[in-house]
Design a protein around this motif. Structure first.
Motif, PDB file in Angstrom:
ATOM      1  N   LYS A  54      91.198  29.891 -49.458  1.00 61.78           N
ATOM      2  CA  LYS A  54      92.532  29.419 -48.408  1.00 61.78           C
ATOM      3  C   LYS A  54      92.993  28.716 -48.971  1.00 61.78           C
ATOM      4  O   LYS A  54      92.912  27.609 -49.409  1.00 61.78           O
ATOM      5  N   PHE A  55      94.496  28.598 -49.365  1.00 64.62           N
ATOM      6  CA  PHE A  55      95.865  28.071 -50.183  1.00 64.62           C
ATOM      7  C   PHE A  55      96.821  27.006 -49.050  1.00 64.62           C
ATOM      8  O   PHE A  55      96.300  27.775 -47.964  1.00 64.62           O
ATOM      9  N   CYS A  56      96.630  25.794 -49.171  1.00 64.25           N
ATOM     10  CA  CYS A  56      96.772  24.463 -47.885  1.00 64.25           C
ATOM     11  C   CYS A  56      98.082  23.825 -48.265  1.00 64.25           C
ATOM     12  O   CYS A  56      98.391  23.406 -49.984  1.00 64.25           O
ATOM     13  N   LEU A  57      98.597  23.381 -47.794  1.00 67.93           N
ATOM     14  CA  LEU A  57      99.490  21.932 -48.240  1.00 67.93           C
ATOM     15  C   LEU A  57     100.083  21.608 -46.721  1.00 67.93           C
ATOM     16  O   LEU A  57      99.218  21.428 -45.761  1.00 67.93           O
ATOM     17  N   ASN A  58     100.265  20.112 -47.103  1.00 67.16           N
ATOM     18  CA  ASN A  58     100.212  19.272 -46.245  1.00 67.16           C
ATOM     19  C   ASN A  58     101.615  18.783 -46.348  1.00 67.16           C
ATOM     20  O   ASN A  58     102.120  18.396 -47.947  1.00 67.16           O
ATOM     21  N   VAL A  59     102.376  18.483 -45.982  1.00 65.57           N
ATOM     22  CA  VAL A  59     104.054  18.068 -46.355  1.00 65.57           C
ATOM     23  C   VAL A  59     104.385  16.947 -45.353  1.00 65.57           C
ATOM     24  O   VAL A  59     104.138  16.650 -44.205  1.00 65.57           O
ATOM     25  N   LYS A  60     104.885  16.037 -46.200  1.00 71.24           N
ATOM     26  CA  LYS A  60     105.878  14.989 -44.769  1.00 71.24           C
ATOM     27  C   LYS A  60     107.189  15.001 -45.181  1.00 71.24           C
ATOM     28  O   LYS A  60     107.668  14.850 -46.029  1.00 71.24           O
ATOM     29  N   THR A 103     109.631  10.943 -38.488  1.00 65.40           N
ATOM     30  CA  THR A 103     108.791  11.261 -40.228  1.00 65.40           C
ATOM     31  C   THR A 103     108.256  12.417 -39.205  1.00 65.40           C
ATOM     32  O   THR A 103     107.445  11.854 -38.779  1.00 65.40           O
ATOM     33  N   PHE A 104     107.558  13.501 -40.288  1.00 65.87           N
ATOM     34  CA  PHE A 104     106.977  14.648 -39.843  1.00 65.87           C
ATOM     35  C   PHE A 104     105.823  14.778 -40.282  1.00 65.87           C
ATOM     36  O   PHE A 104     106.486  14.982 -42.218  1.00 65.87           O
ATOM     37  N   HIS A 105     104.920  15.403 -39.892  1.00 64.10           N
ATOM     38  CA  HIS A 105     103.562  15.730 -40.966  1.00 64.10           C
ATOM     39  C   HIS A 105     103.028  17.338 -41.060  1.00 64.10           C
ATOM     40  O   HIS A 105     103.966  17.898 -39.059  1.00 64.10           O
ATOM     41  N   PHE A 106     103.129  17.525 -41.916  1.00 61.26           N
ATOM     42  CA  PHE A 106     103.182  19.153 -41.967  1.00 61.26           C
ATOM     43  C   PHE A 106     101.706  19.648 -42.131  1.00 61.26           C
ATOM     44  O   PHE A 106     101.044  19.171 -42.823  1.00 61.26           O
ATOM     45  N   TYR A 107     100.543  21.086 -42.064  1.00 56.25           N
ATOM     46  CA  TYR A 107      99.470  21.690 -43.041  1.00 56.25           C
ATOM     47  C   TYR A 107      99.903  22.596 -42.455  1.00 56.25           C
ATOM     48  O   TYR A 107      99.623  23.637 -41.117  1.00 56.25           O
ATOM     49  N   GLU A 108      99.452  23.683 -43.505  1.00 57.12           N
ATOM     50  CA  GLU A 108     100.137  24.773 -43.246  1.00 57.12           C
ATOM     51  C   GLU A 108      98.543  25.942 -44.228  1.00 57.12           C
ATOM     52  O   GLU A 108      98.495  24.719 -45.158  1.00 57.12           O
ATOM     53  N   VAL A 143     104.726  17.248 -50.843  1.00 53.67           N
ATOM     54  CA  VAL A 143     103.923  18.230 -50.770  1.00 53.67           C
ATOM     55  C   VAL A 143     103.439  18.146 -51.781  1.00 53.67           C
ATOM     56  O   VAL A 143     103.458  17.896 -52.521  1.00 53.67           O
ATOM     57  N   GLU A 144     102.597  18.645 -51.026  1.00 51.23           N
ATOM     58  CA  GLU A 144     100.842  18.290 -51.604  1.00 51.23           C
ATOM     59  C   GLU A 144     100.307  19.524 -51.411  1.00 51.23           C
ATOM     60  O   GLU A 144      99.375  20.053 -49.600  1.00 51.23           O
ATOM     61  N   PHE A 145      99.562  20.690 -52.412  1.00 49.92           N
ATOM     62  CA  PHE A 145      99.009  21.626 -52.562  1.00 49.92           C
ATOM     63  C   PHE A 145      97.456  21.637 -53.102  1.00 49.92           C
ATOM     64  O   PHE A 145      97.782  20.861 -53.597  1.00 49.92           O
ATOM     65  N   TYR A 146      96.892  22.639 -52.287  1.00 49.43           N
ATOM     66  CA  TYR A 146      95.183  22.961 -52.801  1.00 49.43           C
ATOM     67  C   TYR A 146      94.529  23.672 -51.714  1.00 49.43           C
ATOM     68  O   TYR A 146      95.036  24.501 -51.017  1.00 49.43           O
ATOM     69  N   GLU A 147      93.603  24.422 -52.440  1.00 52.49           N
ATOM     70  CA  GLU A 147      92.528  24.684 -52.440  1.00 52.49           C
ATOM     71  C   GLU A 147      91.808  24.454 -51.620  1.00 52.49           C
ATOM     72  O   GLU A 147      90.621  23.745 -51.440  1.00 52.49           O
ATOM     73  N   GLU A 148      91.330  25.012 -50.378  1.00 53.91           N
ATOM     74  CA  GLU A 148      90.122  24.352 -49.334  1.00 53.91           C
ATOM     75  C   GLU A 148      88.931  25.017 -49.931  1.00 53.91           C
ATOM     76  O   GLU A 148      88.992  26.037 -50.370  1.00 53.91           O
TER      77      GLU A 148
END
Length: 149
Positions: A54-60, A103-108, A143-148
């Motif tokens: 799973k490829f994930c990202l958190n965004v602010k 200010t908005f936060h995202f998780y994809e 933007v922060e990318f990571y693999e679960e």
């Protein structure tokens, strides 16, 4: 015996619409946890009940107050397009910070990096890129990318 997992047909669907249409739950009768305790599909993915990386990202994002309504409309369209048309999209969650207005936060989460790359090739993502290029932010996006794991 191996743990027995009962999946609804909607949970077996690889489309994001299938993931969310039925608030898909898995019934677990495994020895880990109480028998029959429902768990969310997101937990099933995380716990390895569904295969693949799973490829994930958190965004602010910090949005200019005068662009707030336009931003929200754009993001709602992007979220809707992502979850209803992208079979490799697993989750797209966003919200506003409770202490910092605008200010908005995202998780994809996507099925592998190729899921995110497919997301970037969609018309709704292209519309987001047009908006993002129009100077709507008060500070650079984080933007922060990571693999679960």
């Amino acid at each position: 015996l191996a743990a027995v997992h009962m999946l609804s047909l909607a949970a077996l669907s690889l489309s994001a619409a299938g993931f969310f249409a039925s608030s898909a739950t898995l019934s677990r009768t495994a020895d880990a946890g109480r028998a029959g305790t429902p768990i969310s599909l997101a937990n099933a993915v995380t716990n390895g009940m569904l295969p693949g990386s799973k490829f994930c990202l958190n965004v602010k994002l910090c949005v200019r107050p005068e662009r707030r309504d336009e931003f929200i409309a754009c993001i709602r369209d992007n979220q809707k397009g992502t979850l209803s048309t992208e079979p490799l999209a697993v989750e797209y969650v966003w919200g506003e910070d409770v202490d910092q207005p605008n200010t908005f936060h995202f998780y994809e989460k996507y099925e592998g990096r190729r899921g995110f790359e497919a997301h970037q090739a969609t018309p709704h993502f292209a519309a987001w890129e047009v908006f993002a290029a129009s100077d709507p932010f008060t500070s650079p996006p984080v933007v922060e990318f990571y693999e679960e794991m």
